[in-house]
Design a protein around this motif. Structure first.
Motif, short mmCIF file in Angstrom:
data_model
loop_
_atom_site.label_atom_id
_atom_site.label_comp_id
_atom_site.label_asym_id
_atom_site.label_seq_id
_atom_site.Cartn_x
_atom_site.Cartn_y
_atom_site.Cartn_z
N GLY A 73 0.83 -1.19 0.00
CA GLY A 73 0.00 0.00 0.00
C GLY A 73 0.87 1.24 0.00
O GLY A 73 2.06 1.18 0.34
N LEU A 74 0.28 2.35 -0.38
CA LEU A 74 1.01 3.61 -0.50
C LEU A 74 0.87 4.45 0.76
O LEU A 74 -0.24 4.69 1.24
N ALA A 75 2.01 4.91 1.29
CA ALA A 75 2.04 5.91 2.36
C ALA A 75 2.76 7.13 1.80
O ALA A 75 3.99 7.25 1.91
N PRO A 76 2.05 8.04 1.13
CA PRO A 76 2.70 9.08 0.32
C PRO A 76 3.56 10.06 1.09
O PRO A 76 4.46 10.67 0.52
N ARG A 77 3.32 10.22 2.39
CA ARG A 77 4.11 11.19 3.16
C ARG A 77 5.22 10.54 3.97
O ARG A 77 5.87 11.20 4.78
N ARG A 178 12.08 14.41 -7.78
CA ARG A 178 12.41 14.68 -6.38
C ARG A 178 11.15 15.11 -5.63
O ARG A 178 10.40 15.96 -6.09
N MET A 179 10.94 14.48 -4.47
CA MET A 179 9.80 14.84 -3.64
C MET A 179 10.26 15.81 -2.57
O MET A 179 11.41 15.79 -2.14
N ARG A 180 9.34 16.65 -2.13
CA ARG A 180 9.67 17.63 -1.11
C ARG A 180 8.63 17.58 0.01
O ARG A 180 7.48 17.27 -0.21
N SER A 181 9.07 17.89 1.19
CA SER A 181 8.18 17.97 2.34
C SER A 181 8.62 19.14 3.20
O SER A 181 9.76 19.18 3.67
N SER A 182 7.72 20.11 3.38
CA SER A 182 8.01 21.30 4.19
C SER A 182 9.28 21.99 3.72
O SER A 182 10.07 22.49 4.51
N GLY A 183 9.52 21.98 2.41
CA GLY A 183 10.68 22.66 1.86
C GLY A 183 11.97 21.87 1.94
O GLY A 183 13.00 22.31 1.43
#
Length: 242
Positions: A73-77, A178-183
């Motif tokens: 399953g996907l956990a995208p964060r 590239r994925m980003r999270s909170s910059g």
């Protein structure tokens, strides 16, 4: 005797128009490696729907009688793989599935609070990390379709020695964007990364499954849902030559 392996993924869901687990399940079932010889692999992709999982999963297990059920399953964060050790008898009433359904809180009223995977979890984490993909152990599979499918798979197979394992994967793109999270920059993940880690986890589970063979006298009648009518399903089946 060949081991039968059921490998599942999910389709898109609200907030995730691309779900890499659909292609992951199919590619892992088609994977040709000497170490995977002696396995009969079936891939199935569930719509992200409670009704679809409730209808299709019992039928898949009843028809194929897998020695191993490996669900993705996907956990995208989440910036790593999560090896899920247990499923909880709970669902979020806030988040609808693709059919717009808001489920009841409990999966099975009066059922166990948790169901636990029988495979040792640490070797699976080590296998993924050996494949150069970060992975952590987890005891919380969430409250959405992933936890629901995991709980139902464990429930449907608890009367025999077959293994069930759920793995959450991070988001990935075909181009490895590239994925980003909170910059903050995260590691790039590609579908090839996920496939490499999934294969390593599968190989570790096959070792465990060969130590706990399926009991042929099992029955699913006591735990199958009353709504388990057969459905038209798309599957990929691969019998790997020895």
């Amino acid at each position: 005797m060949a081991l039968t392996v059921l490998i599942t993924g999910f389709g898109p869901f609200p907030g995730a128009p691309f779900n890499p687990t659909a292609a992951l399940a199919k590619r892992l079932a088609r994977r040709r490696r000497p170490a995977l010889s002696g396995t009969d692999r079936i891939a199935h992709v569930f719509p992200t729907s409670y009704a679809a999982v409730e209808r299709e999963l019992p039928d898949l297990i009843d028809r194929h009688r897998p020695d191993l059920v490996l669900l993705f399953g996907l956990a995208p964060r989440t910036p790593h793989l999560r090896i899920e050790a247990r499923a909880r008898n709970r669902r979020s009433t806030l988040f609808a599935d693709v059919d717009g359904m808001h489920p009841s809180l409990a999966i099975r009223a009066g059922g166990p609070v948790t169901l636990v995977a029988r495979a040792r979890q640490q070797p699976l984490r080590i296998a993924a990390r050996t494949a150069r993909v970060p992975a952590r152990l987890s005891t919380d599979a969430g409250k959405y379709l992933c936890n629901f499918a995991y709980w139902r798979a464990l429930e449907l197979t608890r009367s025999h020695a077959g293994l069930v394992q759920f793995v959450h994967v991070p988001n990935a793109s075909r181009a490895g964007a590239r994925m980003r999270s909170s910059g903050n920059k995260r590691r790039r993940f590609t579908e090839a990364d996920l496939l490499r880690a999934a294969e390593a986890i599968l190989l570790a589970l096959l070792v465990a499954a060969r130590e706990t063979p399926w009991k042929p006298e099992r029955t699913l009648a006591a735990v199958r849902s009353s709504s388990d009518s057969a459905a038209a399903m798309t599957e990929t089946r691969v019998s790997a030559a020895g």
